[in-house]
Design a protein around this motif. Sequence first.
Motif, mmCIF file in Angstrom:
data_model
loop_
_atom_site.group_PDB
_atom_site.id
_atom_site.type_symbol
_atom_site.label_atom_id
_atom_site.label_comp_id
_atom_site.label_asym_id
_atom_site.label_seq_id
_atom_site.Cartn_x
_atom_site.Cartn_y
_atom_site.Cartn_z
ATOM 1 N N ALA A 161 0.751 -1.420 0.068
ATOM 2 C CA ALA A 161 -0.013 0.087 0.086
ATOM 3 C C ALA A 161 0.918 1.291 -0.066
ATOM 4 O O ALA A 161 1.873 1.354 0.573
ATOM 5 N N GLY A 162 0.336 2.303 -0.725
ATOM 6 C CA GLY A 162 1.399 3.340 -0.902
ATOM 7 C C GLY A 162 2.345 3.640 -1.883
ATOM 8 O O GLY A 162 2.959 4.575 -2.042
ATOM 9 N N THR A 163 2.461 2.422 -2.735
ATOM 10 C CA THR A 163 3.271 2.424 -4.069
ATOM 11 C C THR A 163 2.201 2.269 -5.146
ATOM 12 O O THR A 163 1.156 1.702 -4.816
ATOM 13 N N ALA A 164 2.834 2.753 -6.442
ATOM 14 C CA ALA A 164 2.082 2.612 -7.337
ATOM 15 C C ALA A 164 2.945 1.954 -8.648
ATOM 16 O O ALA A 164 4.224 1.796 -8.703
ATOM 17 N N PRO A 165 2.265 1.320 -9.633
ATOM 18 C CA PRO A 165 2.967 0.812 -10.689
ATOM 19 C C PRO A 165 4.005 1.801 -11.202
ATOM 20 O O PRO A 165 4.865 1.124 -11.888
ATOM 21 N N ALA A 166 3.688 2.990 -11.434
ATOM 22 C CA ALA A 166 4.562 3.830 -12.186
ATOM 23 C C ALA A 166 5.859 3.741 -11.238
ATOM 24 O O ALA A 166 7.019 4.035 -12.186
ATOM 25 N N ASP A 167 6.066 3.479 -10.110
ATOM 26 C CA ASP A 167 7.261 3.253 -9.343
ATOM 27 C C ASP A 167 8.130 2.035 -10.126
ATOM 28 O O ASP A 167 9.460 2.497 -10.327
ATOM 29 N N PHE A 168 7.388 1.261 -10.353
ATOM 30 C CA PHE A 168 8.329 0.081 -11.175
ATOM 31 C C PHE A 168 8.553 0.577 -12.449
ATOM 32 O O PHE A 168 9.568 -0.138 -13.166
ATOM 33 N N GLU A 169 7.564 1.134 -13.395
ATOM 34 C CA GLU A 169 7.810 1.467 -14.696
ATOM 35 C C GLU A 169 8.970 2.398 -14.744
ATOM 36 O O GLU A 169 9.529 2.204 -15.883
ATOM 37 N N THR A 170 9.476 3.244 -13.802
ATOM 38 C CA THR A 170 10.576 4.125 -13.957
ATOM 39 C C THR A 170 11.749 3.344 -13.817
ATOM 40 O O THR A 170 12.708 3.894 -13.793
ATOM 41 N N ARG A 171 11.722 2.266 -13.053
ATOM 42 C CA ARG A 171 13.093 1.336 -12.792
ATOM 43 C C ARG A 171 13.031 0.103 -13.899
ATOM 44 O O ARG A 171 13.783 -0.989 -13.337
#
Length: 475
Positions: A161-171
């Motif tokens: 909770a509190g993280t978003a798919p975009a965090d993975f997309e940028t990595r």
Amino acid sequence: MPQSKVGSAQTSPTLPTPAHGVRWTTPIVETPGIVVLGSWIWRLVRFLVTLPFRFPVTVACLSASAGAWWWFDWPGPASLWGLAAVVSLVWWRAWPDTYRTWVTLRLLAWWRHVFVYRRHWQPVLVISGLAESYQERRYLPRIRRVTCSEWADYVRVTLVAGTAPADFETRVAELAHGFQAPSCRVVVDGPRRITLEFPRHDTLAEPLDALDVPDTADLTALPVGRCEDGSPWLLRLHGTHVLAAGVTGSGKGSVIWSAVRAMLPAIADRTVQVWALDPKRMELSYGRDLFAHYADDGESAVALLELAVADMQNRARRYAGKQRSHVPGRKDPFVLVVIDEVAFLTAYHPDRDVRRRAENAIATLTSQGRSVGFSVLAALQDPRKEVMNLRNLFPDKVALRLDEASQVDMILGEGARDRGGNAHLIHPTLPGVAYVRMETSPAPVRVRAAYVSDDDITAMTNAYGSASFSGGESS
Ligand SMILES: Nc1ncnc2c1ncn2[C@@H]1O[C@H](COP(=O)(O)OP(=O)(O)O)[C@@H](O)[C@H]1O
Ligand SMILES: [Mg+2]
């Protein structure tokens, strides 16, 4: 009936007389019982040890059946598991290939899950900045499941909770390196659920020969190459405009020629016309007999664009109030205007008037041509705004190898690079490899255009050349 000579000449062979009347026989040596027993035990052990690997489904079902019977005394579930074991054996007998593939991929998925993803999960996430080293495990994104296809691993992940798919997309670059994959793609499955797709090897490393010319040309799905997952790359041309961008040598020509090749049956039956603009005189001149019109210098190219605009507007006038969409036919063929190196006309041509007229004509064609059967397929080297401010008039784009990371989003749209569309990382030894956006996938898909060689173009011209249509040349 006379007797056959051969038959009459045959005599039964006589055995040599044994010397001194002794007849030799093969000596019979009896294998010691202990060796026979050892060999049987060895075979049995080998059979039992390899059984779970050869028939994992059957063994698992039988174990579940025995467990349910033995420990829980449940005859119902036990017989169901027993039935499943029998079904799996029938599957193995009836469709051995699909059974083997299924089993192999399951075992591979288990192996990759345990020894690659679970083993390196925390360190890779910490180092790539997706988790903190002091975090408790419950704050670490959790691997739900790993599955394998013939070419890639799919890691299903539940986010904290509190993280978003975009965090993975940028990595994605860090994740790909971390798990030693050639690339990584993020697919969003739902709230807090994503799938990471890691190819196990580059399926597009080998060049693809020109595809077979189809029997009929489906202008909404022309086969022009292959996608990373092995499926055909189908390009839509009718009802849209396509911009293929990439540095010199990235293979823009193969996209153009594969599209022309896939349309050959329609070119032959005159329901499609290709109008070619070739300001560099390099790419399209080779197959000019296939084109209804061909222009190879600034002036004639602009004249041809303006002719296309005039034809398009005539057709629109005829359709007004009577017909809302275009169906390709001999009377109203689908017209594809192919422009190689479009910036040569819109930005680099020394004559300002030519640049302005070219830009106006392309803008008119791309904004009004779709519904009346006029489309533009343009190739471009440099996608920067000042060079090509008509970019956004092309609904479909192909990003071949690009110079800079920032150009990816210019071509494929906002966020494309973060979602794994690394067109700037395409290796120079892989011309024809590109990223495209498909209607079915928000993340860019890696594809490779088939390579249409000069010999292929000659053969195409000989078979489908100018005899097939009634167009003239403008230059
Ligand atoms: N799809 C492809 N597959 C394999 N090789 C290709 C492909 N497209 C192009 N090439 C190779 O790359 C070279 C340059 O391609 P070209 O289409 O002329 O690039 P561009 O038009 O982008 O400058 C070609 O001569 C060919 O050798
Ligand atoms: Mg070219």
